[in-house]
Write an enzyme that holds these catalytic residues in place. Structure first.
Site, short mmCIF file in Angstrom:
data_model
loop_
_atom_site.label_atom_id
_atom_site.label_comp_id
_atom_site.label_asym_id
_atom_site.label_seq_id
_atom_site.Cartn_x
_atom_site.Cartn_y
_atom_site.Cartn_z
N GLU A 45 42.90 -22.72 34.05
CA GLU A 45 41.89 -22.62 34.98
C GLU A 45 41.37 -23.75 35.57
O GLU A 45 41.10 -24.75 34.95
CB GLU A 45 40.47 -21.77 34.09
N LYS A 122 38.28 -15.12 40.26
CA LYS A 122 37.53 -14.75 38.84
C LYS A 122 36.50 -13.75 39.24
O LYS A 122 35.51 -14.21 39.99
CB LYS A 122 36.97 -16.17 38.55
N CYS A 158 40.27 -16.53 32.85
CA CYS A 158 39.15 -16.78 31.60
C CYS A 158 38.36 -15.69 31.26
O CYS A 158 38.82 -14.70 30.51
CB CYS A 158 38.52 -18.22 31.91
#
Length: 561
Positions: A45, A122, A158
């Protein structure tokens, strides 16, 4: 349609803000992956910037450099070698697509054949503890998979793996392999939690999962790696080592039941104390190296905190980069002098001695007209501590080494530390360790060794330092337990108050006296102003002082007495 795929897990240690350096490192990893026959390299990430970049992502010139690095890396993939899936901040206005125009996303960027094939943003932005992403990034929409060489990859970034919504959308949209890129920092028991969350997503989707985590230290945070691959049957196919970089390719085959990963290396988890010690070593090493300090300087008192700090420093940097100084006062015992000397000898570090008695006499003379008629008290004790801090900072200024402060979480919690004295320093490797853990780690280090340590094997902390009663030695016959409960009781109360946010009645029910619990709670709250000025240090627990625990300094709240 392809029936095989070779995915390389690039578990790397980026330096935050060093975009060109991080680009060079991923290029080297891609070359290594190409030599292994890999077709896709997966990095962590926001790898290209390091994580967390914090307010750097608000700087347009910073994002311009990110864009240039991504375009250069995409151009590399025109050579017919591996494609790359990499994390980066991404401005949607690169493509001027409404209604997301002008926003910055925490993105996964897929590149192959000389171009950027696409991005995924994300969706689940963490906004707790050390995470502050809601302020910095826009949340991405739920999206379907991305096609890479006829394989539909379901991309999670994540926190997207922490909840079921993103992976459910991906499987419903036809994803064949889940790929999660991460910058997930170390905490006690976190490694097992990540694995169990991966198992939960595989169970829900019946898809295999590739999980790639960052490694390395960044200020208070330590990223511990531990990347892995789970099969669609939830079996662990690959598990990389913690605390070290790795570039490992995995072999995939399309079967009647979907994609399957062949078994690869599976590194067994480390015991608890070893993981904690490794995190401390990596955190200190990267803080010193990435900030370009030549070494560290610390006061070696003959006590357990400074002895353990020195051992960690030697294990992180090597003895030649650790400079210890004994600063005796009239209250320093011969035992402490001998113990400090033995600790330095065991570690092989330079030990100098600078008496603070002249400084004490000078301050006494300077302040005598104003102190006239008063009784000596904690003021004079603090002058001793601050004289030591002044001496260490002078040596740091002159010689260039960073001062390592040595206070532990128990003492800092209750204010048993002196501002501009023993709290003085650029970094505190013990900051998030309770005193009982300091003792446990000292015993562990004397009996154990782990990979990557630069210090000597065997005993490095004299046994008497571990067994003698802790003392600040700021007045005759002083012991810590004259002012504080025994550390096993104190730490249990503190852990309840800090990590557990427990109420007074709940803590008393554990067998503690109500008066003691109330006193410790009040001391904890009163010392907030000191902790705001403390040096950064390695985060180990879920509630490290700093961004994990944000309490006001001016605070009149009182619970039940």
């Amino acid at each position: 349609m392809t029936d095989t795929l070779k995915i390389c897990l690039a578990q790397l240690n980026p330096t935050l803000g060093d975009i060109e350096g991080n680009l060079a490192k991923i290029r080297a990893a891609r070359a290594e992956a190409a030599a292994q026959g890999a077709e896709l390299v997966v990095a962590s990430e926001t790898y290209i910037t390091g994580y967390p970049a914090e307010d750097l992502v608000l700087k347009p010139m910073f994002l311009d450099r990110v864009d240039a690095a991504l375009e250069a890396l995409a151009a590399d993939t025109a050579d017919g070698g591996p494609g790359v899936l990499i994390g980066a901040p991404w401005r949607e206005d690169r493509e001027a697509r409404a209604p997301l125009r002008g926003k910055v996303f925490n993105a996964a960027v897929l590149m192959d054949g000389g171009e950027i094939l696409g991005t995924r943003y994300k969706h689940e932005l963490p906004n707790y503890g050390v995470f502050d992403e809601v302020r910095l990034f826009a949340a991405g929409p739920l999206n379907g998979p991305m096609n890479f060489r006829d394989v539909r990859l379901g991309i999670l970034v994540c926190e997207d793996m922490w909840f079921p919504e993103v992976s459910e959308c991906l499987v419903e949209s036809g994803a064949e392999i889940l790929v999660c890129i991460n910058a997930s920092p170390y905490e006690l028991e976190k490694e097992d939690e990540r694995l169990q969350l991966g198992v939960a997503r595989v169970l829900e989707t019946e898809l295999p999962l590739v999980y790639v985590n960052q490694v390395g230290g960044q200020d208070e945070l330590v990223f511990d790696g531990g990347s892995y691959v789970l099969g669609s049957d939830r079996d662990l196919r690959v598990k990389l080592a913690m605390y070290s970089e790795a570039v490992v390719s995995t072999d995939w085959t399309r079967t009647a039941d979907g994609w399957a990963c062949a078994e690869g290396p599976r590194i067994a988890p480390k015991p608890k104390l070893e993981t904690v010690y490794s995190a401390l070593v990596l955190g200190l090493r990267d803080y010193v190296e990435k900030n370009r300090f030549p070494g560290v300087l610390l006061g070696l008192s003959g006590g357990i905190d400074s002895a353990l700090s020195a051992a960690i420093a030697v294990d992180a940097l090597g003895a030649e980069r650790v400079h210890c100084v004994m600063m005796p006062s009239p209250y320093t015992s011969q035992e402490s002098l001998d113990d400090a000397a033995e600790a330095a000898k065991l570690l092989g570090v330079k030990l100098d001695s600078v008496s603070i008695e002249p400084a004490m006499e000078a301050f006494d003379s300077m302040l005598k007209p104003l102190f006239n008629g008063t009784t000596p008290d904690i003021t004079e004790e603090n002058i001793q501590s601050r004289s030591r801090g002044l001496a260490l900072m002078a040596l740091s200024n002159k010689l260039g080494h960073m001062v390592l402060s040595t206070g532990n979480k128990s003492e800092v919690s209750v204010g048993y530390a002196t501002l501009y004295g023993d709290m003085c320093g650029g970094y505190n490797v013990l900051k998030d360790l309770y005193k009982t853990t300091v003792f446990e780690l000292s015993r562990w280090r004397n009996q154990s060794q782990t990979e990557g340590l630069l210090g000597p094997e065997g005993r490095v902390i004299p046994e008497r330092i571990i067994t003698k009663p802790p003392s600040a030695e700021l007045k005759p016959d002083q012991k810590d337990e004259d002012s504080l409960p025994p550390y096993d009781k104190l730490d249990d109360i503190l852990e309840c108050l800090i990590e557990g946010e427990a109420g007074i009645d709940e803590i008393v029910a554990r067998g503690h006296e109500r008066e003691t619990v109330n006193r410790i709670w009040r001391l904890l709250e009163l010392a907030e102003y000191k902790r705001r000025q403390a040096a950064p240090g390695v985060k180990i627990t879920r509630r490290a002082f700093g961004r994990d625990r944000r309490y006001p300094i001016t605070n009149a709240f009182k619970g039940p007495l």
